[in-house]
Design a protein around this motif. Structure first.
Motif, mmCIF file in Angstrom:
data_model
loop_
_atom_site.group_PDB
_atom_site.id
_atom_site.type_symbol
_atom_site.label_atom_id
_atom_site.label_comp_id
_atom_site.label_asym_id
_atom_site.label_seq_id
_atom_site.Cartn_x
_atom_site.Cartn_y
_atom_site.Cartn_z
ATOM 1 N N THR A 158 0.836 -1.206 0.000
ATOM 2 C CA THR A 158 0.000 0.000 0.000
ATOM 3 C C THR A 158 0.867 1.252 0.000
ATOM 4 O O THR A 158 0.600 2.212 -0.728
ATOM 5 C CB THR A 158 -0.940 0.008 1.226
ATOM 6 O OG1 THR A 158 -1.634 -1.219 1.322
ATOM 7 C CG2 THR A 158 -1.896 1.148 1.190
ATOM 8 N N VAL A 159 1.906 1.246 0.786
ATOM 9 C CA VAL A 159 2.822 2.396 0.861
ATOM 10 C C VAL A 159 3.513 2.583 -0.485
ATOM 11 O O VAL A 159 3.659 3.702 -0.975
ATOM 12 C CB VAL A 159 3.841 2.206 2.013
ATOM 13 C CG1 VAL A 159 4.969 3.215 1.943
ATOM 14 C CG2 VAL A 159 3.147 2.297 3.348
ATOM 15 N N LYS A 181 1.030 3.925 -2.873
ATOM 16 C CA LYS A 181 0.798 5.329 -2.503
ATOM 17 C C LYS A 181 1.987 6.183 -2.952
ATOM 18 O O LYS A 181 1.811 7.283 -3.471
ATOM 19 C CB LYS A 181 0.651 5.405 -0.993
ATOM 20 C CG LYS A 181 -0.429 6.124 -0.280
ATOM 21 C CD LYS A 181 -1.523 6.664 -1.042
ATOM 22 C CE LYS A 181 -2.583 7.086 -0.062
ATOM 23 N NZ LYS A 181 -3.601 7.841 -0.701
ATOM 24 N N ASN A 182 3.182 5.634 -2.724
ATOM 25 C CA ASN A 182 4.414 6.333 -3.108
ATOM 26 C C ASN A 182 4.444 6.536 -4.621
ATOM 27 O O ASN A 182 4.785 7.613 -5.109
ATOM 28 C CB ASN A 182 5.616 5.531 -2.619
ATOM 29 C CG ASN A 182 6.888 6.354 -2.623
ATOM 30 O OD1 ASN A 182 6.833 7.548 -2.795
ATOM 31 N ND2 ASN A 182 8.010 5.690 -2.421
#
Length: 175
Positions: free
Chosen positions: A15-16, A19-20
């Motif tokens: 997810t990170v 998102k990144n």
């Protein structure tokens, strides 16, 4: 339980990363938008500067007409001034000849003639001073009208010879 934590952490990591990635794409779009806005601003500034320059420099035709009007006004003013000065000279420095026909001719260009004659005497004084600085005097004869000579003497432009009143020289202004 460790497995669950591991799965949760992998999910969070994924997810990170997504998102990144999304943030990086957003950043690229924002930078592109910023560059476009910068170019638009530069173009608008150039257009404003050009508009200001046009406002500061009026059209050539209008400027030319304004100059023509000013020149015309100056010519009219010059005629009025010469006429007034001619009347003044006619009253205070009458011409040496009194014939009615001659008087009319002289009156129209009295000031110009007056200046020309005074300047002629003045020029003779300057030429004599330049050609013979050791003997700067000119001899005054009947061809010089006395009021013109008196005018140069009265206003300190010329001096009479100490021994001979029929001679005069240019005043030394540098001493």
């Amino acid at each position: 339980q460790l497995q669950k934590v591991k799965n949760d952490l992998e999910m969070v990591l994924s997810t990170v990363w997504s998102k990144n990635k999304q943030l990086e794409e957003d950043l690229k779009r924002e930078q592109q938008w910023y560059e476009e806005q910068k170019q638009i601003l530069e173009t608008l500034n150039k257009m404003e500067e050009e508009a200001n320059t046009e406002v500061e420099h009026p059209s050539t035709k209008r400027e030319l007409n304004e100059l023509k009007n000013k020149v015309l006004k100056l010519k009219i003013y010059k005629k009025e001034l010469l006429s007034a000065l001619g009347e003044f000279l006619d009253e205070h420095f009458p011409p040496p000849e009194e014939g009615e026909n001659i008087k009319k001719k002289i009156k129209s260009s009295c000031f110009v003639n007056f200046l020309n004659l005074v300047l002629l005497v003045f020029q003779m004084l300057i030429n004599t001073l330049m050609t013979t600085p050791h003997e700067p005097y000119i001899t005054i004869n009947e061809s010089f009208w006395p009021p013109y000579i008196e005018l140069l003497l009265r206003y300190g432009m010329a001096l009479r010879h100490p021994d001979d009143p029929n001679r005069m020289r240019l005043q030394a202004y540098d001493k």
